[in-house]
Motif scaffolding. Structure first.
Motif, PDB file in Angstrom:
ATOM      1  N   ASP A 125       0.830  -1.207   0.000  1.00 53.98           N
ATOM      2  CA  ASP A 125       0.000   0.000   0.000  1.00 53.98           C
ATOM      3  C   ASP A 125       0.863   1.255   0.000  1.00 53.98           C
ATOM      4  O   ASP A 125       0.449   2.292  -0.512  1.00 53.98           O
ATOM      5  CB  ASP A 125      -0.921   0.023   1.228  1.00 53.98           C
ATOM      6  CG  ASP A 125      -1.977  -1.073   1.174  1.00 53.98           C
ATOM      7  OD1 ASP A 125      -2.331  -1.511   0.062  1.00 53.98           O
ATOM      8  OD2 ASP A 125      -2.441  -1.492   2.250  1.00 53.98           O
ATOM      9  N   ASP A 126       2.037   1.164   0.593  1.00 56.97           N
ATOM     10  CA  ASP A 126       2.951   2.301   0.715  1.00 56.97           C
ATOM     11  C   ASP A 126       3.942   2.251  -0.444  1.00 56.97           C
ATOM     12  O   ASP A 126       4.880   1.445  -0.443  1.00 56.97           O
ATOM     13  CB  ASP A 126       3.689   2.207   2.065  1.00 56.97           C
ATOM     14  CG  ASP A 126       4.283   3.535   2.499  1.00 56.97           C
ATOM     15  OD1 ASP A 126       3.790   4.585   2.057  1.00 56.97           O
ATOM     16  OD2 ASP A 126       5.236   3.507   3.292  1.00 56.97           O
ATOM     17  N   ARG A 127       3.719   3.097  -1.452  1.00 56.83           N
ATOM     18  CA  ARG A 127       4.538   3.066  -2.666  1.00 56.83           C
ATOM     19  C   ARG A 127       4.373   4.362  -3.436  1.00 56.83           C
ATOM     20  O   ARG A 127       3.479   5.166  -3.153  1.00 56.83           O
ATOM     21  CB  ARG A 127       4.146   1.888  -3.544  1.00 56.83           C
ATOM     22  CG  ARG A 127       2.721   2.020  -4.104  1.00 56.83           C
ATOM     23  CD  ARG A 127       2.350   0.836  -4.977  1.00 56.83           C
ATOM     24  NE  ARG A 127       1.118   1.041  -5.673  1.00 56.83           N
ATOM     25  CZ  ARG A 127      -0.075   0.611  -5.268  1.00 56.83           C
ATOM     26  NH1 ARG A 127      -0.180  -0.072  -4.132  1.00 56.83           N
ATOM     27  NH2 ARG A 127      -1.162   0.854  -5.973  1.00 56.83           N
ATOM     28  N   LEU A 128       5.217   4.531  -4.446  1.00 58.99           N
ATOM     29  CA  LEU A 128       5.095   5.654  -5.362  1.00 58.99           C
ATOM     30  C   LEU A 128       4.692   5.109  -6.716  1.00 58.99           C
ATOM     31  O   LEU A 128       5.405   4.289  -7.299  1.00 58.99           O
ATOM     32  CB  LEU A 128       6.426   6.417  -5.484  1.00 58.99           C
ATOM     33  CG  LEU A 128       6.418   7.595  -6.450  1.00 58.99           C
ATOM     34  CD1 LEU A 128       5.463   8.695  -5.974  1.00 58.99           C
ATOM     35  CD2 LEU A 128       7.830   8.158  -6.611  1.00 58.99           C
ATOM     36  N   ASP A 129       3.536   5.526  -7.212  1.00 59.85           N
ATOM     37  CA  ASP A 129       3.107   5.164  -8.561  1.00 59.85           C
ATOM     38  C   ASP A 129       3.581   6.246  -9.521  1.00 59.85           C
ATOM     39  O   ASP A 129       3.382   7.441  -9.263  1.00 59.85           O
ATOM     40  CB  ASP A 129       1.584   5.043  -8.645  1.00 59.85           C
ATOM     41  CG  ASP A 129       1.060   3.734  -8.068  1.00 59.85           C
ATOM     42  OD1 ASP A 129       1.877   2.830  -7.791  1.00 59.85           O
ATOM     43  OD2 ASP A 129      -0.161   3.611  -7.908  1.00 59.85           O
ATOM     44  N   VAL A 130       4.224   5.815 -10.594  1.00 58.49           N
ATOM     45  CA  VAL A 130       4.726   6.726 -11.613  1.00 58.49           C
ATOM     46  C   VAL A 130       4.113   6.300 -12.939  1.00 58.49           C
ATOM     47  O   VAL A 130       4.364   5.194 -13.419  1.00 58.49           O
ATOM     48  CB  VAL A 130       6.273   6.679 -11.713  1.00 58.49           C
ATOM     49  CG1 VAL A 130       6.761   7.635 -12.786  1.00 58.49           C
ATOM     50  CG2 VAL A 130       6.911   6.986 -10.369  1.00 58.49           C
ATOM     51  N   SER A 131       3.291   7.165 -13.503  1.00 57.47           N
ATOM     52  CA  SER A 131       2.686   6.894 -14.814  1.00 57.47           C
ATOM     53  C   SER A 131       3.410   7.721 -15.860  1.00 57.47           C
ATOM     54  O   SER A 131       3.641   8.919 -15.663  1.00 57.47           O
ATOM     55  CB  SER A 131       1.200   7.257 -14.808  1.00 57.47           C
ATOM     56  OG  SER A 131       0.513   6.477 -13.855  1.00 57.47           O
ATOM     57  N   ILE A 132       3.757   7.062 -16.963  1.00 57.43           N
ATOM     58  CA  ILE A 132       4.441   7.741 -18.063  1.00 57.43           C
ATOM     59  C   ILE A 132       3.556   7.612 -19.289  1.00 57.43           C
ATOM     60  O   ILE A 132       3.175   6.501 -19.676  1.00 57.43           O
ATOM     61  CB  ILE A 132       5.827   7.127 -18.338  1.00 57.43           C
ATOM     62  CG1 ILE A 132       6.656   7.097 -17.053  1.00 57.43           C
ATOM     63  CG2 ILE A 132       6.539   7.894 -19.444  1.00 57.43           C
ATOM     64  CD1 ILE A 132       7.952   6.318 -17.174  1.00 57.43           C
ATOM     65  N   LYS A 147       1.456   7.042  -2.530  1.00 54.83           N
ATOM     66  CA  LYS A 147       0.462   6.212  -1.838  1.00 54.83           C
ATOM     67  C   LYS A 147       1.047   5.791  -0.498  1.00 54.83           C
ATOM     68  O   LYS A 147       2.099   5.171  -0.452  1.00 54.83           O
ATOM     69  CB  LYS A 147       0.154   4.967  -2.668  1.00 54.83           C
ATOM     70  CG  LYS A 147      -0.293   5.284  -4.075  1.00 54.83           C
ATOM     71  CD  LYS A 147      -1.543   4.594  -4.383  1.00 54.83           C
ATOM     72  CE  LYS A 147      -1.963   4.968  -5.795  1.00 54.83           C
ATOM     73  NZ  LYS A 147      -3.325   4.757  -6.019  1.00 54.83           N
ATOM     74  N   GLY A 148       0.403   6.149   0.565  1.00 52.36           N
ATOM     75  CA  GLY A 148       0.849   5.737   1.893  1.00 52.36           C
ATOM     76  C   GLY A 148       1.610   6.826   2.624  1.00 52.36           C
ATOM     77  O   GLY A 148       2.024   7.829   2.035  1.00 52.36           O
ATOM     78  N   PRO A 149       1.821   6.629   3.920  1.00 52.54           N
ATOM     79  CA  PRO A 149       2.402   7.667   4.774  1.00 52.54           C
ATOM     80  C   PRO A 149       3.827   8.079   4.400  1.00 52.54           C
ATOM     81  O   PRO A 149       4.177   9.244   4.515  1.00 52.54           O
ATOM     82  CB  PRO A 149       2.356   7.064   6.174  1.00 52.54           C
ATOM     83  CG  PRO A 149       2.075   5.621   6.004  1.00 52.54           C
ATOM     84  CD  PRO A 149       1.437   5.439   4.674  1.00 52.54           C
ATOM     85  N   ARG A 150       4.647   7.158   3.962  1.00 46.22           N
ATOM     86  CA  ARG A 150       6.031   7.498   3.589  1.00 46.22           C
ATOM     87  C   ARG A 150       6.050   8.557   2.502  1.00 46.22           C
ATOM     88  O   ARG A 150       6.892   9.433   2.469  1.00 46.22           O
ATOM     89  CB  ARG A 150       6.754   6.227   3.138  1.00 46.22           C
ATOM     90  CG  ARG A 150       7.832   6.362   2.095  1.00 46.22           C
ATOM     91  CD  ARG A 150       9.078   7.107   2.582  1.00 46.22           C
ATOM     92  NE  ARG A 150      10.087   7.161   1.542  1.00 46.22           N
ATOM     93  CZ  ARG A 150      10.611   8.272   1.065  1.00 46.22           C
ATOM     94  NH1 ARG A 150      10.214   9.436   1.517  1.00 46.22           N
ATOM     95  NH2 ARG A 150      11.530   8.244   0.147  1.00 46.22           N
ATOM     96  N   TRP A 151       5.094   8.512   1.626  1.00 43.54           N
ATOM     97  CA  TRP A 151       5.123   9.353   0.435  1.00 43.54           C
ATOM     98  C   TRP A 151       4.532  10.726   0.642  1.00 43.54           C
ATOM     99  O   TRP A 151       4.690  11.601  -0.197  1.00 43.54           O
ATOM    100  CB  TRP A 151       4.463   8.601  -0.721  1.00 43.54           C
ATOM    101  CG  TRP A 151       5.259   7.355  -0.957  1.00 43.54           C
ATOM    102  CD1 TRP A 151       4.965   6.091  -0.528  1.00 43.54           C
ATOM    103  CD2 TRP A 151       6.536   7.268  -1.591  1.00 43.54           C
ATOM    104  NE1 TRP A 151       5.963   5.233  -0.878  1.00 43.54           N
ATOM    105  CE2 TRP A 151       6.945   5.924  -1.523  1.00 43.54           C
ATOM    106  CE3 TRP A 151       7.363   8.203  -2.200  1.00 43.54           C
ATOM    107  CZ2 TRP A 151       8.154   5.494  -2.058  1.00 43.54           C
ATOM    108  CZ3 TRP A 151       8.568   7.757  -2.736  1.00 43.54           C
ATOM    109  CH2 TRP A 151       8.946   6.424  -2.662  1.00 43.54           C
TER     110      TRP A 151
END
Length: 163
Positions: A125-132, A147-151
């Motif tokens: 759940d805790d991640r960075l989504d990168v759309s190109i 996505k998530g608290p870290r981000w």
């Protein structure tokens, strides 16, 4: 053109050199345990961005698409990077078979996943989504969605890093 909201950051990139600069700036903010999911059509620039992330971590390793190997590991920089191509995967059991869960649990380095939509249920759940998105010619739109608290922290740092 760059735009940022609380939920995402958008940038228009007009060359491979700008993609490299973008990826290297992004690499400076990544830390052990981070997961970066790269979404985009074939030829959108996912592997090019991964190459920039690896270089930004200080690794001299040559980066290629892991389509047939599924997972490449790059060392020699400040953190190891696992580059996963999920295009040929069909779900959670495949992620177990290639050892993705183990890599995610160690938190030792950074995991970059191309085609994450193929293994959505296995993603943290805790991640960075990168759309190109290819917008024609050499121009790409890159959208970062934390996505998530870290981000949340990342978003604030990114706004300062990439102008």
């Amino acid at each position: 053109m760059n735009r940022q909201t609380k939920d995402e950051f958008r940038a228009i990139i007009t060359s491979e050199e700008e993609t490299a600069a973008f990826g290297q700036a992004l690499a400076k903010l990544l830390r052990a345990g981070d997961v970066v999911c790269l979404r985009g059509d074939l030829g959108a620039g996912k592997t090019t961005l991964t190459r920039a992330l690896v270089a930004g971590m200080g690794s001299p390793a040559p980066v290629s698409s892991p389509t047939f190997t599924l997972v490449h590991e790059y060392r020699g920089g400040s953190l190891p990077i696992w580059h996963v191509d999920a295009y040929r995967l069909t779900g959670a059991q495949d992620t177990v078979d290639i050892g993705l869960e183990e890599v995610l649990l160690t938190g030792e380095g950074i995991v970059v996943i191309e085609w994450p939509e193929r293994i959505e249920a296995s993603l943290p759940d805790d991640r960075l989504d990168v759309s190109i998105r290819d917008t024609g010619g050499d121009t790409r739109e890159i959208i970062l969605t934390p996505k998530g608290p870290r981000w949340v922290e990342f978003s604030n740092q990114w706004a300062e890093q990439w102008q």
